[in-house]
Design an enzyme around this catalytic site. Structure first.
Site, PDB file in Angstrom:
ATOM      1  N   ARG A  57      -8.751  -0.480   4.045  1.00 39.33           N
ATOM      2  CA  ARG A  57      -7.898   0.537   3.407  1.00 39.33           C
ATOM      3  C   ARG A  57      -6.512  -0.031   3.132  1.00 39.33           C
ATOM      4  O   ARG A  57      -5.800   0.440   2.249  1.00 39.33           O
ATOM      5  CB  ARG A  57      -7.769   1.770   4.318  1.00 39.33           C
ATOM      6  CG  ARG A  57      -8.987   2.657   4.336  1.00 39.33           C
ATOM      7  CD  ARG A  57      -8.656   3.985   4.974  1.00 39.33           C
ATOM      8  NE  ARG A  57      -7.465   4.556   4.356  1.00 39.33           N
ATOM      9  CZ  ARG A  57      -6.697   5.460   4.963  1.00 39.33           C
ATOM     10  NH1 ARG A  57      -6.992   5.877   6.177  1.00 39.33           N
ATOM     11  NH2 ARG A  57      -5.644   5.944   4.358  1.00 39.33           N
ATOM     12  N   LYS A  91       0.849  -1.213   0.000  1.00 41.04           N
ATOM     13  CA  LYS A  91       0.000   0.000   0.000  1.00 41.04           C
ATOM     14  C   LYS A  91       0.878   1.254   0.000  1.00 41.04           C
ATOM     15  O   LYS A  91       0.684   2.161  -0.807  1.00 41.04           O
ATOM     16  CB  LYS A  91      -0.900   0.000   1.219  1.00 41.04           C
ATOM     17  CG  LYS A  91      -1.430   1.360   1.660  1.00 41.04           C
ATOM     18  CD  LYS A  91      -2.382   1.268   2.800  1.00 41.04           C
ATOM     19  CE  LYS A  91      -2.107   2.030   4.035  1.00 41.04           C
ATOM     20  NZ  LYS A  91      -1.783   3.386   4.113  1.00 41.04           N
ATOM     21  N   ASN A  92       1.868   1.296   0.893  1.00 35.99           N
ATOM     22  CA  ASN A  92       2.611   2.555   1.070  1.00 35.99           C
ATOM     23  C   ASN A  92       3.682   2.782   0.012  1.00 35.99           C
ATOM     24  O   ASN A  92       4.375   3.792   0.044  1.00 35.99           O
ATOM     25  CB  ASN A  92       3.188   2.635   2.488  1.00 35.99           C
ATOM     26  CG  ASN A  92       2.065   2.798   3.506  1.00 35.99           C
ATOM     27  OD1 ASN A  92       0.926   3.068   3.139  1.00 35.99           O
ATOM     28  ND2 ASN A  92       2.378   2.586   4.777  1.00 35.99           N
ATOM     29  N   CYS A 103      -6.120   8.207   8.629  1.00 31.58           N
ATOM     30  CA  CYS A 103      -6.225   7.668   9.992  1.00 31.58           C
ATOM     31  C   CYS A 103      -5.893   8.754  11.025  1.00 31.58           C
ATOM     32  O   CYS A 103      -4.920   9.466  10.889  1.00 31.58           O
ATOM     33  CB  CYS A 103      -5.252   6.503  10.180  1.00 31.58           C
ATOM     34  SG  CYS A 103      -5.825   5.008   9.395  1.00 31.58           S
ATOM     35  N   ARG A 144      -0.551  15.046  12.716  1.00 33.83           N
ATOM     36  CA  ARG A 144      -0.107  14.738  11.340  1.00 33.83           C
ATOM     37  C   ARG A 144      -0.038  16.011  10.484  1.00 33.83           C
ATOM     38  O   ARG A 144      -0.692  16.133   9.459  1.00 33.83           O
ATOM     39  CB  ARG A 144      -1.015  13.692  10.704  1.00 33.83           C
ATOM     40  CG  ARG A 144      -1.021  12.393  11.491  1.00 33.83           C
ATOM     41  CD  ARG A 144      -1.719  11.286  10.767  1.00 33.83           C
ATOM     42  NE  ARG A 144      -0.839  10.697   9.739  1.00 33.83           N
ATOM     43  CZ  ARG A 144      -1.214   9.651   8.983  1.00 33.83           C
ATOM     44  NH1 ARG A 144      -2.422   9.140   9.119  1.00 33.83           N
ATOM     45  NH2 ARG A 144      -0.386   9.145   8.081  1.00 33.83           N
ATOM     46  N   PRO A 145       0.757  16.985  10.908  1.00 33.59           N
ATOM     47  CA  PRO A 145       0.881  18.213  10.111  1.00 33.59           C
ATOM     48  C   PRO A 145       1.616  17.948   8.800  1.00 33.59           C
ATOM     49  O   PRO A 145       2.171  16.860   8.607  1.00 33.59           O
ATOM     50  CB  PRO A 145       1.718  19.124  11.009  1.00 33.59           C
ATOM     51  CG  PRO A 145       2.492  18.198  11.879  1.00 33.59           C
ATOM     52  CD  PRO A 145       1.625  16.995  12.091  1.00 33.59           C
ATOM     53  N   ASP A 202       3.840   1.179  12.132  1.00 34.65           N
ATOM     54  CA  ASP A 202       2.659   0.507  11.552  1.00 34.65           C
ATOM     55  C   ASP A 202       2.484  -0.917  12.060  1.00 34.65           C
ATOM     56  O   ASP A 202       1.493  -1.569  11.742  1.00 34.65           O
ATOM     57  CB  ASP A 202       2.765   0.487  10.021  1.00 34.65           C
ATOM     58  CG  ASP A 202       2.617   1.875   9.447  1.00 34.65           C
ATOM     59  OD1 ASP A 202       2.921   2.068   8.265  1.00 34.65           O
ATOM     60  OD2 ASP A 202       2.216   2.792  10.198  1.00 34.65           O
TER      61      ASP A 202
END
Ligand code: EPZ
Length: 419
Positions: free
Chosen positions: A396, A21-22, A115, A120-121, A304
């Site tokens: 997801r 996915k990533n 998520c 998470r800037p 993760d």
């Protein structure tokens, strides 16, 4: 939508690990750069892949997807504002900013969603773009970036952010001059993005180390590429074998990418060995605890995998401390594990775990992708039945976690109703 798991079965059998996915998400964004045809194989059929395809089509790309390979023709792409719907669903939609800047010199997007793991800037992304000549305007809802001419720059990331590293790589690929990224993220997915871009004719080197050098080129060519295996899906299934006990084989795994996970499992007394592109796990007894398990940027233990290992340590024979160093709120799974009988106290981003003999089945809710996977793993080890609601989070990042775990002898089925 959810999953029902009946605990107590030892796992056995084998599964093939799919595409990552990533890795596929930034590579799909990179197809905007070529202005031609990209053929990408081993693409996981997960919600985020479909969200990325929706964004590509919105930008004017022609996209075909048969469930494993994606063909993107970005000749007709244009720098349109990214669509709020998909952007709100997926944090990594911000990666399209670098691609749009590189090809068109501008981008417009709403604040990305995804998520809820903390703030998470995206300050590191925007700071880097500024150094490359991008000016920003827009209101509190949208971010608009424009550069008269995007130029290479020396970028020193205050934190080795995966997304910021990928975004700078994409912006630098067609920029004028050289970009040097210091303190770059070293995750294997960055190496995969470099592989795709090199195959398309980009001048990039150093991915996997802390210093990446990109020399902007005029044009990229058509490209064909195969996505790396998903190291977090592989790690999740190894944790499943460890928590339920048994003997499993994972095929199509790059063991070098999951050494931090393998090392931690071996420290817990789990027996693992690699055979070419397979990893074989044997878990006979209750796992040992880990005095400390701290997450960190690659090659440290991956964040993760933190929720999955927190579930595993919840049944280990002793005390463990988990320290989550990447996200200030990657803890939504803790309360749900406690409802299943886990003895976990969290103080800030430290989780103090006193392993229990057995968890109890319960009705629990996933609130993010990896936390949801952790609850399924807990269900495998629990007495009785566990219902995990919120499967839309889990889908997801996992194409078919129920089918894969069923192939490993787990008793898991899809729950049709929602709570
Ligand atoms: C990527 O997210 C992954 N997502 C995440 O996986 C993963 O957890 C994370 O990297 C860390 O490995 C994708 O690749 C699509 P970061 P990303 O930028 O890029 C802070 C999953 O479950 N930060 O490395 O968003 C940030 O707040 C997902 O598959 C800033 O402060 O992660 C966080 O604390 C979840 N400013 C830390 O850095 C910035 O501008 C790591 O974030 C950017 C990040």
């Amino acid at each position: 939508m959810g999953y029902r798991v009946i605990g107590g079965r030892r796992l056995c059998g084998e599964v093939v690990i799919g595409g990552c996915k990533n890795a596929v998400l930034p590579i799909l964004a990179a197809t905007v750069l070529t202005g031609g045809k990209s053929v990408i194989h081993n693409c996981p059929d997960i919600l985020d892949t479909h969200t990325s395809i929706e964004i590509l089509r919105h930008l004017g790309c022609k996209v075909e997807y048969d469930g494993t390979s994606i063909i993107v023709d970005s000749a007709a792409a244009a720098a349109r504002a990214l669509p709020a719907g998909p952007v709100g669903k997926m944090r990594s939609s911000i990666i399209f900013a670098g691609a749009l800047l590189s090809r068109f010199g501008s981008f417009e997007t709403a604040e990305p969603g995804g998520c809820r793991l903390g703030l998470r800037p995206i300050d590191l992304h925007l700071q880097a773009f500024r150094r490359m000549g991008v000016n920003f305007d827009g209101d509190s809802q949208t971010i608009c970036g424009k550069a008269a001419e995007l130029t290479g720059a020396k970028i020193n990331l205050a934190f080795p952010s995966v997304g910021a590293t990928q975004n700078v790589i994409l912006a630098a690929t067609l920029a004028r001059g050289r970009t040097i990224i210091s303190n770059a993220a070293r995750e294997p997915e960055i190496v995969d993005l470099q592989g795709f871009l090199q195959a398309a004719g980009a001048e990039i080197a150093g991915a996997g180390t802390s210093t990446i050098v990109i020399d902007g080129v005029e044009k990229l060519q058509n490209v064909e590429y195969k996505i790396m295996p998903d190291r977090i899906v592989a790690g999740t299934y190894l944790a499943a074998g460890a928590i339920a006990g048994g003997h499993i084989r994972l095929k199509n795994v790059k063991a070098a990418d999951i050494m931090p996970i393998i090392d931690s499992l071996e420290d817990m007394g789990i027996n693992l060995h690699t055979e070419g592109a397979s990893v074989v796990l044997r878990a006979k007894n209750r796992p040992n605890p880990l005095p400390i398990l701290a997450t960190g940027p690659h090659p440290a233990f991956p964040t993760d995998m933190q929720p999955q290992f927190t579930a595993l340590l919840a049944i280990a024979a002793g005390h463990s401390i988990v320290i989550e160093n990447l996200f200030e709120a990657r803890d939504a799974h803790i309360s749900e594990l406690v409802r299943m009988g886990a003895d976990i106290k969290s103080e800030g981003h430290r989780f103090y775990i006193n392993g229990v003999e057995r968890l109890n089945g319960a009705k629990v809710a996933a609130k993010d992708l990896r936390g949801g996977a952790a609850l399924i793993l807990a269900g495998l080890a629990a007495k009785g039945e566990t219902e995990i609601h919120g499967a839309e989070y889990i889908k997801r990042g996992y194409t078919a976690i129920d089918k894969d775990l069923k192939a490993l002898n787990a008793e898991i089925s899809v729950l049709k109703t929602t709570p």
